[in-house]
Scaffold this motif. Structure first.
Motif, PDB file in Angstrom:
ATOM      1  N   GLN A 169      78.413  86.067  23.805  1.00  0.00           N
ATOM      2  CA  GLN A 169      79.468  85.652  22.868  1.00  0.00           C
ATOM      3  C   GLN A 169      78.885  85.778  21.462  1.00  0.00           C
ATOM      4  OE1 GLN A 169      81.277  81.903  24.056  1.00  0.00           O
ATOM      5  NE2 GLN A 169      81.741  81.411  21.922  1.00  0.00           N
ATOM      6  N   THR A 170      79.704  86.160  20.493  1.00  0.00           N
ATOM      7  CA  THR A 170      79.174  86.461  19.156  1.00  0.00           C
ATOM      8  C   THR A 170      78.878  85.220  18.315  1.00  0.00           C
ATOM      9  OG1 THR A 170      81.393  86.633  18.192  1.00  0.00           O
ATOM     10  CG2 THR A 170      80.413  88.663  19.066  1.00  0.00           C
ATOM     11  N   THR A 171      79.352  84.031  18.757  1.00  0.00           N
ATOM     12  CA  THR A 171      79.269  82.842  17.903  1.00  0.00           C
ATOM     13  C   THR A 171      78.306  81.782  18.423  1.00  0.00           C
ATOM     14  OG1 THR A 171      81.226  81.979  19.051  1.00  0.00           O
ATOM     15  CG2 THR A 171      81.596  83.125  16.976  1.00  0.00           C
ATOM     16  N   LEU A 172      77.325  82.189  19.209  1.00  0.00           N
ATOM     17  CA  LEU A 172      76.396  81.235  19.817  1.00  0.00           C
ATOM     18  C   LEU A 172      75.273  80.849  18.854  1.00  0.00           C
ATOM     19  CD1 LEU A 172      76.001  82.839  23.353  1.00  0.00           C
ATOM     20  CD2 LEU A 172      77.539  80.992  22.677  1.00  0.00           C
ATOM     21  N   SER A 173      74.526  79.815  19.242  1.00  0.00           N
ATOM     22  CA  SER A 173      73.315  79.451  18.514  1.00  0.00           C
ATOM     23  C   SER A 173      72.242  80.501  18.800  1.00  0.00           C
ATOM     24  CB  SER A 173      72.819  78.075  18.978  1.00  0.00           C
ATOM     25  OG  SER A 173      71.451  77.928  18.674  1.00  0.00           O
ATOM     26  N   VAL A 174      71.701  81.065  17.730  1.00  0.00           N
ATOM     27  CA  VAL A 174      70.675  82.101  17.881  1.00  0.00           C
ATOM     28  C   VAL A 174      69.483  81.559  18.672  1.00  0.00           C
ATOM     29  CG1 VAL A 174      69.065  83.587  16.618  1.00  0.00           C
ATOM     30  CG2 VAL A 174      71.384  83.239  15.744  1.00  0.00           C
ATOM     31  N   SER A 229      83.625  77.457  17.771  1.00  0.00           N
ATOM     32  CA  SER A 229      82.292  77.534  18.368  1.00  0.00           C
ATOM     33  C   SER A 229      81.219  77.668  17.299  1.00  0.00           C
ATOM     34  CB  SER A 229      82.223  78.726  19.332  1.00  0.00           C
ATOM     35  OG  SER A 229      80.911  78.886  19.826  1.00  0.00           O
ATOM     36  N   ASN A 230      81.418  78.561  16.335  1.00  0.00           N
ATOM     37  CA  ASN A 230      80.355  78.785  15.350  1.00  0.00           C
ATOM     38  C   ASN A 230      80.155  77.565  14.455  1.00  0.00           C
ATOM     39  OD1 ASN A 230      81.406  79.457  12.379  1.00  0.00           O
ATOM     40  ND2 ASN A 230      82.911  80.266  13.812  1.00  0.00           N
ATOM     41  N   SER A 231      81.233  76.797  14.197  1.00  0.00           N
ATOM     42  CA  SER A 231      81.101  75.581  13.384  1.00  0.00           C
ATOM     43  C   SER A 231      80.299  74.520  14.130  1.00  0.00           C
ATOM     44  CB  SER A 231      82.487  75.030  13.020  1.00  0.00           C
ATOM     45  OG  SER A 231      83.214  75.964  12.251  1.00  0.00           O
ATOM     46  N   LYS A 232      80.589  74.348  15.419  1.00  0.00           N
ATOM     47  CA  LYS A 232      79.858  73.359  16.221  1.00  0.00           C
ATOM     48  C   LYS A 232      78.375  73.734  16.336  1.00  0.00           C
ATOM     49  CE  LYS A 232      82.773  73.264  19.784  1.00  0.00           C
ATOM     50  NZ  LYS A 232      83.405  72.833  21.055  1.00  0.00           N
ATOM     51  N   ARG A 233      78.099  75.040  16.408  1.00  0.00           N
ATOM     52  CA  ARG A 233      76.697  75.461  16.461  1.00  0.00           C
ATOM     53  C   ARG A 233      75.984  75.122  15.149  1.00  0.00           C
ATOM     54  NH1 ARG A 233      79.146  76.294  20.395  1.00  0.00           N
ATOM     55  NH2 ARG A 233      78.487  74.145  20.600  1.00  0.00           N
ATOM     56  N   LEU A 234      76.679  75.194  14.017  1.00  0.00           N
ATOM     57  CA  LEU A 234      76.059  74.852  12.730  1.00  0.00           C
ATOM     58  C   LEU A 234      75.663  73.380  12.686  1.00  0.00           C
ATOM     59  CD1 LEU A 234      78.331  76.828  10.219  1.00  0.00           C
ATOM     60  CD2 LEU A 234      75.987  77.371  10.875  1.00  0.00           C
ATOM     61  N   VAL A 235      76.513  72.522  13.264  1.00  0.00           N
ATOM     62  CA  VAL A 235      76.181  71.090  13.346  1.00  0.00           C
ATOM     63  C   VAL A 235      74.892  70.906  14.154  1.00  0.00           C
ATOM     64  CG1 VAL A 235      76.940  68.838  14.211  1.00  0.00           C
ATOM     65  CG2 VAL A 235      78.595  70.373  13.125  1.00  0.00           C
ATOM     66  N   GLU A 236      74.806  71.595  15.283  1.00  0.00           N
ATOM     67  CA  GLU A 236      73.618  71.495  16.141  1.00  0.00           C
ATOM     68  C   GLU A 236      72.370  72.018  15.426  1.00  0.00           C
ATOM     69  OE1 GLU A 236      76.268  72.287  20.201  1.00  0.00           O
ATOM     70  OE2 GLU A 236      74.799  73.762  19.538  1.00  0.00           O
ATOM     71  N   VAL A 237      72.517  73.120  14.720  1.00  0.00           N
ATOM     72  CA  VAL A 237      71.381  73.707  13.995  1.00  0.00           C
ATOM     73  C   VAL A 237      70.882  72.735  12.928  1.00  0.00           C
ATOM     74  CG1 VAL A 237      70.684  75.564  12.416  1.00  0.00           C
ATOM     75  CG2 VAL A 237      72.015  76.100  14.457  1.00  0.00           C
ATOM     76  N   GLY A 238      71.803  72.070  12.229  1.00  0.00           N
ATOM     77  CA  GLY A 238      71.412  71.071  11.232  1.00  0.00           C
ATOM     78  C   GLY A 238      70.604  69.950  11.856  1.00  0.00           C
ATOM     79  N   ALA A 239      71.087  69.447  12.995  1.00  0.00           N
ATOM     80  CA  ALA A 239      70.418  68.332  13.673  1.00  0.00           C
ATOM     81  C   ALA A 239      69.038  68.737  14.202  1.00  0.00           C
ATOM     82  CB  ALA A 239      71.287  67.828  14.819  1.00  0.00           C
ATOM     83  N   LYS A 240      68.916  69.988  14.647  1.00  0.00           N
ATOM     84  CA  LYS A 240      67.642  70.440  15.229  1.00  0.00           C
ATOM     85  C   LYS A 240      66.610  70.810  14.157  1.00  0.00           C
ATOM     86  CE  LYS A 240      69.432  72.209  19.609  1.00  0.00           C
ATOM     87  NZ  LYS A 240      69.790  73.424  20.372  1.00  0.00           N
ATOM     88  N   ASP A 244      68.959  64.228  10.327  1.00  0.00           N
ATOM     89  CA  ASP A 244      69.368  63.265  11.359  1.00  0.00           C
ATOM     90  C   ASP A 244      70.879  63.081  11.429  1.00  0.00           C
ATOM     91  OD1 ASP A 244      66.765  62.826  12.074  1.00  0.00           O
ATOM     92  OD2 ASP A 244      66.495  61.096  10.746  1.00  0.00           O
ATOM     93  N   TYR A 245      71.556  63.185  10.267  1.00  0.00           N
ATOM     94  CA  TYR A 245      73.017  63.013  10.246  1.00  0.00           C
ATOM     95  C   TYR A 245      73.652  64.369   9.944  1.00  0.00           C
ATOM     96  CZ  TYR A 245      77.667  61.132   9.299  1.00  0.00           C
ATOM     97  OH  TYR A 245      79.027  60.872   9.342  1.00  0.00           O
ATOM     98  N   SER A 246      74.125  65.049  10.990  1.00  0.00           N
ATOM     99  CA  SER A 246      74.772  66.354  10.854  1.00  0.00           C
ATOM    100  C   SER A 246      76.127  66.253  11.540  1.00  0.00           C
ATOM    101  CB  SER A 246      73.902  67.438  11.517  1.00  0.00           C
ATOM    102  OG  SER A 246      74.448  68.722  11.342  1.00  0.00           O
ATOM    103  N   GLN A 247      77.198  66.408  10.760  1.00  0.00           N
ATOM    104  CA  GLN A 247      78.535  66.130  11.275  1.00  0.00           C
ATOM    105  C   GLN A 247      79.540  67.231  10.901  1.00  0.00           C
ATOM    106  OE1 GLN A 247      79.542  63.376  13.186  1.00  0.00           O
ATOM    107  NE2 GLN A 247      77.352  62.932  13.315  1.00  0.00           N
ATOM    108  N   LEU A 248      80.543  67.373  11.764  1.00  0.00           N
ATOM    109  CA  LEU A 248      81.656  68.302  11.524  1.00  0.00           C
ATOM    110  C   LEU A 248      82.809  67.545  10.873  1.00  0.00           C
ATOM    111  CD1 LEU A 248      82.592  71.281  12.278  1.00  0.00           C
ATOM    112  CD2 LEU A 248      83.735  70.228  14.220  1.00  0.00           C
ATOM    113  N   VAL A 249      83.388  68.108   9.820  1.00  0.00           N
ATOM    114  CA  VAL A 249      84.603  67.540   9.222  1.00  0.00           C
ATOM    115  C   VAL A 249      85.613  68.672   9.050  1.00  0.00           C
ATOM    116  CG1 VAL A 249      83.476  65.613   8.032  1.00  0.00           C
ATOM    117  CG2 VAL A 249      83.728  67.799   6.836  1.00  0.00           C
ATOM    118  N   GLN A 250      86.872  68.406   9.359  1.00  0.00           N
ATOM    119  CA  GLN A 250      87.894  69.441   9.149  1.00  0.00           C
ATOM    120  C   GLN A 250      88.242  69.553   7.673  1.00  0.00           C
ATOM    121  OE1 GLN A 250      90.868  70.481  12.120  1.00  0.00           O
ATOM    122  NE2 GLN A 250      90.609  68.437  12.985  1.00  0.00           N
TER     123      GLN A 250
END
Length: 317
Positions: A169-174, A229-240, A244-250
């Protein structure tokens, strides 16, 4: 009352990629060419603000082709569709425009080429995501097997371990995908990979920018949709990567101000389907509460541009 200082690190690149920009333009051009309503199968891109804006202009969003009348144009979303969808549209003599991102189409072509060479395909992706459904739907059932994790690699049941290829999939976490690819190579040493990375340039660039920003900030906000998908991966990348506080907002109304009390620095980015107007709305919300300074953290410059389908090239917006 004096506002507390806040240093915003604004990630670049962020927001719209070339595939999203092209898909939105296709809907707008179709409305100009054929008038309203124009039907769109699935959200053209995963962003409520964008979808609502196009709906206001006359786009009608549906989930399946059987919800569309024969006599109105239909557009297929940027995520791509299974082969049976355009085949059915042709059978019904419908006008249809394919807004599939060219980088997703590249993965479709790759999967077909491998299948033509007698290889069974393993797809690294998220079950139920429209891009995964579209890619797996390029070939008959059983020809594309889905894995989501390294654990899945250990249990996937293949026809011949020496006749395999993989796509993603093109929008995964690298970073996450590297682990899954390593597991595939370890279990199936002869598996064939893509000539060029399937994860798209925009996904990679946005993740790299977040990696640069995350260690410098007290909090990270990703502007994007919960089904992106790509937005949620950015949240995960921030946290990793140290935040410590990495959140999605619309949009600005989703900000949890209580959780951000006492911060001195903030990272902001946006998923590939989030418009810049929503980023500016978030920054303005912080200006109301803080004495804000903004610096841009740029890790790449994007100059990619994709042409719209030929049927719309005579349309001026």
């Amino acid at each position: 009352m004096t506002k507390p200082p806040l240093h915003i690190h604004l990630a670049a690149p962020r927001g719209f990629c070339a595939g999203v920009d092209r898909a939105i333009k296709i809907v707008e051009m179709a409305l100009t060419k054929w008038g309203a309503p124009v039907y769109v199968r699935h959200e053209i891109v995963h962003n409520k603000f964008v979808v609502d804006g196009l709906r206001d202009k006359g786009a009608v969003f549906v989930e399946e082709l059987d919800e569309c009348p024969d006599d109105r144009p239909v557009i297929f979303s940027a995520h791509g569709v299974a082969k049976v969808v355009p085949a059915e549209a042709q059978r019904r003599n419908m006008i249809y425009v394919d807004a599939t991102c060219p980088l997703v189409s590249k993965v479709h072509i790759e999967a077909e080429r491998h299948s033509d060479n007698g290889l069974q395909i393993i797809m690294i992706g998220h079950e139920g995501h429209p891009e995964t459904i579209g890619t797996m739907g390029q070939l008959p059932d059983g020809e594309v097997l889905l894995v989501e994790t390294e654990v899945d690699v250990a249990t996937v049941d293949v026809r011949d371990p020496d006749k395999l290829a993989f796509v993603t999939q093109t929008t995964l976490s690298v970073d996450d995908t590297k682990g899954i690819v390593a597991a595939l190579n370890a279990r199936f040493p002869n598996i064939v990979g893509p000539h060029k990375e399937d994860i798209c340039y925009a996904t990679t660039n946005r993740q790299e920018a977040v990696k640069e920003v995350a260690p410098k900030v007290d909090a990270m906000l990703v502007v994007g949709a919960p089904n992106s998908s790509n937005s949620k991966r950015l949240v995960e990348v921030g946290a990793k990567n140290g935040c410590d506080y990495s959140q999605l907002v619309q949009r600005a109304g989703d900000i949890d101000w209580r959780a951000l009390e006492g911060i001195a620095s903030l990272g902001i980015t946006a998923g590939a389907s989030a418009p810049e107007v929503l980023v500016n709305e978030v920054i303005d919300a912080f200006r109301d509460r803080f004495d804000v300074t903004v610096d841009i953290v740029e890790t790449a410059v994007e100059r990619v541009n994709f042409k719209v389908p030929r049927v719309l090239r005579d349309v001026e917006l």
